[in-house]
Design an enzyme around this catalytic site. Structure first.
Site, PDB file in Angstrom:
ATOM      1  N   ASP A 138       7.166  -1.039  18.799  1.00  0.00           N
ATOM      2  CA  ASP A 138       6.137  -0.097  18.374  1.00  0.00           C
ATOM      3  C   ASP A 138       6.587   0.680  17.139  1.00  0.00           C
ATOM      4  OD1 ASP A 138       4.712   2.924  19.905  1.00  0.00           O
ATOM      5  OD2 ASP A 138       4.151   1.751  18.132  1.00  0.00           O
ATOM      6  N   SER A 152      -3.722   2.677   1.084  1.00  0.00           N
ATOM      7  CA  SER A 152      -4.394   1.509   0.495  1.00  0.00           C
ATOM      8  C   SER A 152      -5.403   2.013  -0.539  1.00  0.00           C
ATOM      9  CB  SER A 152      -5.128   0.722   1.588  1.00  0.00           C
ATOM     10  OG  SER A 152      -6.096  -0.150   1.003  1.00  0.00           O
TER      11      SER A 152
END
Ligand SMILES: C[C@@H](SC(=N)N)c1ccc(Cl)cc1
Length: 416
Positions: free
Chosen positions: A120, A284
């Site tokens: 994780d 992004s």
């Protein structure tokens, strides 16, 4: 004076290469001939000998107390560095149904106890079901039993408690023990043994715990936070990186210390990571729906192997599902749903400023059927409302080859 002559001859041999460097000399038989004591030395190969001219030369200088020349010192420094950074590793990670999580075998203790953990990157605790987990909370999971590990050391007074974004939680006590992943061993890793787990973990029989690869600042151990396994192994790796190559419905791979050039297509675009919140946080510059044009907008989010779906700003999510006849926000599901057929449009997100785009195939957005007759599906893209950042979870990660660069604090994204 045989010894001195002999010794000098030995040094000259090593320095001039007369003797094969991979031998070590051992005087294991002595011949007596006449008055003087002579002895012969049978050379036997030393399997543990590391061939290294500079190292052997330095030994000779040291033997005579002669200071090492600068260039020899530099050569040794390079060797030490190379020797230190000679490790890489890789491990297969297998998806549970619907790719809800990916489980990876991890060996803990001596002898090794293999547990299957959810790697994780969105958390930083290594916690496991254990012999200290109440039996009513265990439902088929493998247990870490510190009493059966000769290398387990209890950290008296240390505790941990963690809650996850889906509302699940666990807590417990702390040991130090050996942890091996992908053939790489951290000899003294904080292993958090659960004494309490929430129902979500109890009901997940194949998941024996989590191995966090977020940043250590997120670790919950008290009174002193602990480093992640990656932070502990990083300096021994050829490169301070690991890569995630998750797959849709089939085993993927985590590699440590190197980039498998065969695992990606085209170049890897790198973007900086802001680790101030403990996550692999990046931005992004835009997205596209189907074959549409790229929409320039900043999407700040985390690369998170521990979250199943792709969670994005609500405005983008609305735009995506508006392209799909029959898609709707289902208040009973608390989520967007869409018809399981036809295949919905792809979703692409941009990476960096070199034109790199990662395209998620539309079929990944058909996350799972929510009706018994399979007409409506749960959307693989959902809103990130209230979280404070977007989450590039497994739906996004399994469309890419991702480099988690702990050295330069950056992420690398490539198609595959
Ligand atoms: C960072 C992840 S939890 C994890 N990957 N261990 C997360 C946080 C908050 C929400 Cl709401 C959902 C997911």
């Amino acid at each position: 004076m045989v010894r001195v002559t002999f010794t000098i001859a030995l040094v000259l041999g090593y320095m001039t290469g007369t003797f094969p460097l991979e031998t070590s000399l051992r005087s294991d038989d002595t011949h007596h001939t006449g008055g003087g004591k002579t002895f012969s030395v049978r050379q036997v190969s030393n399997p543990d000998f590391i061939r290294s001219g500079p190292y052997q030369l330095a030994k000779a200088y040291k033997k005579f107390g002669v200071p090492l020349p600068e260039d020899l010192k530099n050569a040794l420094g390079r060797l030490r560095l190379e020797k230190r950074k000679r490790s890489t590793g890789n491990e297969v990670t297998k998806p549970e149904s619907y790719d809800v999580e990916y489980l990876t075998p991890v060996s803990i203790g001596t002898p090794g106890q293999v547990l299957h953990l959810d790697i994780d990157t969105g958390s930083s605790d290594l916690w496991v079901f254990s012999s200290e987990t109440p039996s009513n909370l265990v439902n088929g999971q493998s247990l870490y039993e510190p009493a059966k590990s000769s290398t387990a050391q209890k950290l008296e007074g240390y505790t941990w408690k963690i809650s996850y974004g889906d509302g699940s939680s666990s807590s417990g006590v702390v040991y130090r023990d050996s942890v091996t992943l992908g053939g790489l061993t951290v000899s003294s890793q904080a292993v958090e043994a659960a004494t309490q787990v929430s129902e979500e973990f109890t009901s997940d029989s194949n998941n024996d715990g989590l191995l966090g690869l977020g940043f250590g600042s997120l670790n919950t151990v008290q009174p002193k936070g602990q480093k992640t396994w990656f932070e502990n192994i990083m300096q021994e790796l050829d490169s301070p990186i690991f890569t995630a190559d998750l797959k849709a419905g089939e085993p993927g791979t985590y590699n440590f210390g190197y980039i498998d050039k065969n695992a990606h297509i085209g170049n890897i675009s790198y973007v900086s990571v802001n680790d101030s919140n403990g996550y692999w946080t990046w931005t992004s510059p835009g997205y596209a729906i189907g074959t549409g044009a790229l929409v320039s907008t900043q999407i700040m989010g985390i690369a998170d192997t521990g979250t199943t779906l792709l969670l994005l700003p609500s405005t983008i999510v609305v735009m995506y599902y508006a392209q799909i006849p029959g898609a709707l926000y289902d208040a009973t599901q608390g989520a967007y749903t869409l018809p399981c057929s036809p295949t919905p449009p792809d979703f692409s997100f941009a990476v960096g400023d070199d034109g790199q785009v990662i395209t998620i195939p539309g079929e990944y957005i058909l996350y799972a059927a929510i009706t018994s007759i399979g007409t409506m599906c749960f959307g693989g893209i959902q809103a990130d409302s209230g979280i404070g950042f977007s989450i590039f979870g497994d739906v996004a990660l399994k469309a890419a080859f991702v480099v988690f660069d702990g050295g330069k604090k950056r992420l690398g994204w490539a198609s595959k």
